[in-house]
Design an enzyme around this catalytic site. Structure first.
Site, PDB file in Angstrom:
ATOM      1  N   GLU A  90       0.819  -1.194   0.000  1.00 44.64           N
ATOM      2  CA  GLU A  90       0.000   0.000   0.000  1.00 44.64           C
ATOM      3  C   GLU A  90       0.847   1.235   0.000  1.00 44.64           C
ATOM      4  OE1 GLU A  90      -2.104  -0.124   3.587  1.00 44.64           O
ATOM      5  OE2 GLU A  90      -2.986  -2.040   3.084  1.00 44.64           O
ATOM      6  N   CYS A 103       3.193   8.267   1.849  1.00 47.43           N
ATOM      7  CA  CYS A 103       3.604   7.256   2.824  1.00 47.43           C
ATOM      8  C   CYS A 103       3.969   5.988   2.066  1.00 47.43           C
ATOM      9  CB  CYS A 103       2.446   7.000   3.785  1.00 47.43           C
ATOM     10  SG  CYS A 103       2.764   5.671   4.932  1.00 47.43           S
ATOM     11  N   CYS A 110       5.108  -7.818   7.362  1.00 49.58           N
ATOM     12  CA  CYS A 110       6.063  -7.398   8.384  1.00 49.58           C
ATOM     13  C   CYS A 110       6.241  -8.523   9.375  1.00 49.58           C
ATOM     14  CB  CYS A 110       5.561  -6.146   9.111  1.00 49.58           C
ATOM     15  SG  CYS A 110       6.770  -5.508  10.295  1.00 49.58           S
ATOM     16  N   CYS A 114       3.720  -6.481  15.879  1.00 46.58           N
ATOM     17  CA  CYS A 114       3.171  -5.602  16.913  1.00 46.58           C
ATOM     18  C   CYS A 114       1.675  -5.900  17.017  1.00 46.58           C
ATOM     19  CB  CYS A 114       3.395  -4.138  16.551  1.00 46.58           C
ATOM     20  SG  CYS A 114       5.137  -3.768  16.296  1.00 46.58           S
ATOM     21  N   CYS A 117      -1.128  -3.705  15.324  1.00 43.90           N
ATOM     22  CA  CYS A 117      -0.921  -3.345  13.916  1.00 43.90           C
ATOM     23  C   CYS A 117      -1.456  -4.422  12.986  1.00 43.90           C
ATOM     24  CB  CYS A 117       0.570  -3.143  13.647  1.00 43.90           C
ATOM     25  SG  CYS A 117       0.942  -2.829  11.905  1.00 43.90           S
ATOM     26  N   CYS A 340      -2.794   1.356   8.314  1.00 44.63           N
ATOM     27  CA  CYS A 340      -1.768   0.408   7.953  1.00 44.63           C
ATOM     28  C   CYS A 340      -2.287  -1.012   7.709  1.00 44.63           C
ATOM     29  CB  CYS A 340      -0.782   0.410   9.121  1.00 44.63           C
ATOM     30  SG  CYS A 340       0.779  -0.318   8.792  1.00 44.63           S
TER      31      CYS A 340
HETATM   32  N1  SAH Z   1       7.329  -0.446  10.950  1.00 47.62           N
HETATM   33  C1  SAH Z   1       7.485   0.937  11.157  1.00 47.62           C
HETATM   34  C2  SAH Z   1       6.780   1.804  10.145  1.00 47.62           C
HETATM   35  C3  SAH Z   1       5.380   1.440   9.727  1.00 47.62           C
HETATM   36  S1  SAH Z   1       4.054   1.489  10.923  1.00 47.62           S
HETATM   37  C4  SAH Z   1       7.057   1.329  12.543  1.00 47.62           C
HETATM   38  O1  SAH Z   1       6.478   0.486  13.224  1.00 47.62           O
HETATM   39  O2  SAH Z   1       7.331   2.453  12.940  1.00 47.62           O
HETATM   40  C5  SAH Z   1       3.437   3.138  10.845  1.00 47.62           C
HETATM   41  C6  SAH Z   1       2.803   3.625  12.146  1.00 47.62           C
HETATM   42  O3  SAH Z   1       1.431   3.218  12.251  1.00 47.62           O
HETATM   43  C7  SAH Z   1       3.511   3.123  13.375  1.00 47.62           C
HETATM   44  O4  SAH Z   1       3.710   4.136  14.312  1.00 47.62           O
HETATM   45  C8  SAH Z   1       2.517   2.106  13.868  1.00 47.62           C
HETATM   46  O5  SAH Z   1       2.745   1.837  15.186  1.00 47.62           O
HETATM   47  C9  SAH Z   1       1.198   2.754  13.558  1.00 47.62           C
HETATM   48  N2  SAH Z   1       0.048   1.851  13.608  1.00 47.62           N
HETATM   49  C10 SAH Z   1       0.031   0.556  13.280  1.00 47.62           C
HETATM   50  N3  SAH Z   1      -1.204   0.035  13.458  1.00 47.62           N
HETATM   51  C11 SAH Z   1      -1.992   1.021  13.899  1.00 47.62           C
HETATM   52  C12 SAH Z   1      -3.377   1.096  14.266  1.00 47.62           C
HETATM   53  N4  SAH Z   1      -4.174   0.047  14.181  1.00 47.62           N
HETATM   54  N5  SAH Z   1      -3.855   2.294  14.681  1.00 47.62           N
HETATM   55  C13 SAH Z   1      -3.044   3.375  14.730  1.00 47.62           C
HETATM   56  N6  SAH Z   1      -1.730   3.353  14.415  1.00 47.62           N
HETATM   57  C14 SAH Z   1      -1.200   2.190  13.999  1.00 47.62           C
HETATM   58 FE1  SF4 Z   2       5.596  -3.935  11.521  1.00 50.61          FE
HETATM   59 FE2  SF4 Z   2       3.294  -2.788  12.086  1.00 50.61          FE
HETATM   60 FE3  SF4 Z   2       5.062  -3.194  14.034  1.00 50.61          FE
HETATM   61 FE4  SF4 Z   2       5.540  -1.315  12.158  1.00 50.61          FE
HETATM   62  S1  SF4 Z   2       3.893  -1.303  13.678  1.00 50.61           S
HETATM   63  S2  SF4 Z   2       6.969  -2.883  12.937  1.00 50.61           S
HETATM   64  S3  SF4 Z   2       4.608  -2.313  10.340  1.00 50.61           S
HETATM   65  S4  SF4 Z   2       4.019  -4.813  12.843  1.00 50.61           S
END
Ligand code: SAH
Ligand code: SF4
Length: 351
Positions: A90, A103, A110, A114, A117, A340
């Site tokens: 995306e 972005c 990934c 997390c 996410c 995301c």
């Molecule tokens: N992997 C990298 C970059 C991509 S994630 C990182 O983790 O920083 C981009 C951002 O979106 C990160 O800050 C992540 O924590 C946030 N994010 C992921 N899932 C989300 C959600 N469901 N609601 C709000 N923010 C989210």
């Molecule tokens: Fe990966 Fe999502 Fe964690 Fe960023 S926030 S490192 S994209 S799992």
């Protein structure tokens, strides 16, 4: 056939030298590709017909294919982009008044997992190449017709945030090459001050971002190791103390003591209490940071709920009372699932 997008300028120079062309031809090719956004050798009118034919025989210039495009009522535009092997990621454009940020993603899926996410629930497939990372920005420019590279002041696609799918610092070499191409003044020409790389906390690679000169965003999301271990597996490898030391080193090395953005997704009853804000003030002492408080974007089956507006405002106020900027990020593109990982999953469900 060899892909040209993503090669460094010295590599392009070598290719032109190898086929017997004068050095200035390399610069011309570079400008066609990255300043004018041309992907078709036949359009390269400063080259003779035989040279164009020779290039066509052995080389490719590819921009990712746009599979779907969605426009949100708030003008956010989101694409699902596909690469040569069929892998998809995306890419989102998020406008602010007369400019905006693209972005981009660095991996397909990934591996970090997390728990809040959505991308983390998708299988990790592979790293993107430097060309595929740069290609996303080029396809975004194609979509808005923003070629040749406009002057800095007049461009709509003005910034890049590496906050799409994947963990950029686990694909560091390709990220680095891509950033160098994106910054090149003869080509796409996005200055390092307009590029932000977001990491979940891969501490050992953070100081290297200072050498690239780009801005740093850290997905912090927790005030202590106990909470962070529960929601971000990467914390077991790089606990907060190590992460904060890496941030300090970045800040020491980078020009102008660039501030660091701490991303903080507000999870109800998990990390949103007043004492957590107090802990964050202690944790980030000595660093120049700005918090971005992100309302949790819920998805089907997510193990968390968003914090209440009240809790978010209370949290923001505690930080701001200590002179730490902590704006609450507006949610963008809700109607097109711009959070995301969601568009891609939706596409896969349908097919
Ligand atoms: N992997 C990298 C970059 C991509 S994630 C990182 O983790 O920083 C981009 C951002 O979106 C990160 O800050 C992540 O924590 C946030 N994010 C992921 N899932 C989300 C959600 N469901 N609601 C709000 N923010 C989210
Ligand atoms: Fe990966 Fe999502 Fe964690 Fe960023 S926030 S490192 S994209 S799992």
């Amino acid at each position: 056939m060899r892909e040209l997008v993503g090669l460094s300028f010295p590599e392009i120079q070598k290719i032109m030298a190898d086929i017997g062309e004068k050095p200035f031809r390399a610069k011309q090719l570079w400008q066609w590709m990255y300043n004018k956004g041309v992907a078709d050798f036949d359009v390269m009118t400063t080259f003779s017909k035989p040279l164009r034919e020779k290039l066509k025989e052995s080389f490719l210039i590819s921009h990712p294919k746009i599979v779907t495009e969605q426009n949100s009522s708030d003008k956010t535009r989101k694409w699902l982009m596909e690469f040569q092997d069929g892998a998809k990621v995306e890419c989102v454009y998020i406008p602010e008044a007369d400019r905006g940020a693209v972005c981009i993603s660095t991996q397909v899926g990934c591996a970090q997992g997390c728990r809040f996410c959505h991308t983390g629930t998708q299988k990790f497939m592979r790293n993107l190449t430097a060309g595929e990372i740069v290609g996303q920005f080029m396809a975004a420019r194609d979509s808005y017709g923003e070629w040749p590279t406009p002057t800095d002041e007049t461009r709509y696609l003005s910034n890049i945030v590496v906050m799409g799918m994947g963990e950029p610092l686990y694909n560091f070499d390709n990220l680095k090459t891509a950033v160098q191409i994106l910054m090149d003044g003869d080509g796409i020409s996005i200055s390092k001050r307009k590029i932000t790389v977001s990491t979940c906390g891969v501490a050992d690679k953070i100081p290297a971002l200072a050498d690239l000169g780009v801005k740093l965003a850290v997905s912090l999301h927790a005030p202590n190791d106990e909470i962070r271990n529960q929601i971000m597996p990467v914390n077991k490898k790089f606990p907060l103390k190590v992460l904060m030391e890496a941030c300090a080193e970045y800040q020491k090395k980078v020009e102008h003591r660039q501030f660091i953005t701490m991303e903080y997704v507000m999870l109800k009853g998990v990390n949103d209490r007043p004492e957590h804000a107090q802990e964050l003030i202690e944790l980030t002492k000595g660093l120049e940071v700005k918090f971005n408080l992100i309302p949790f974007h819920a998805w089907d089956g997510a193990p968390f709920e968003p914090s209440s507006q009240n809790a978010i405002h209370r949290f923001s106020k505690i930080l701001e009372d200590h002179y730490i900027a902590a704006p609450i990020r507006r949610s963008r593109g809700e109607d097109i699932m711009a959070a995301c990982g969601q568009l891609k999953s939706e596409h896969e469900k349908k097919s």
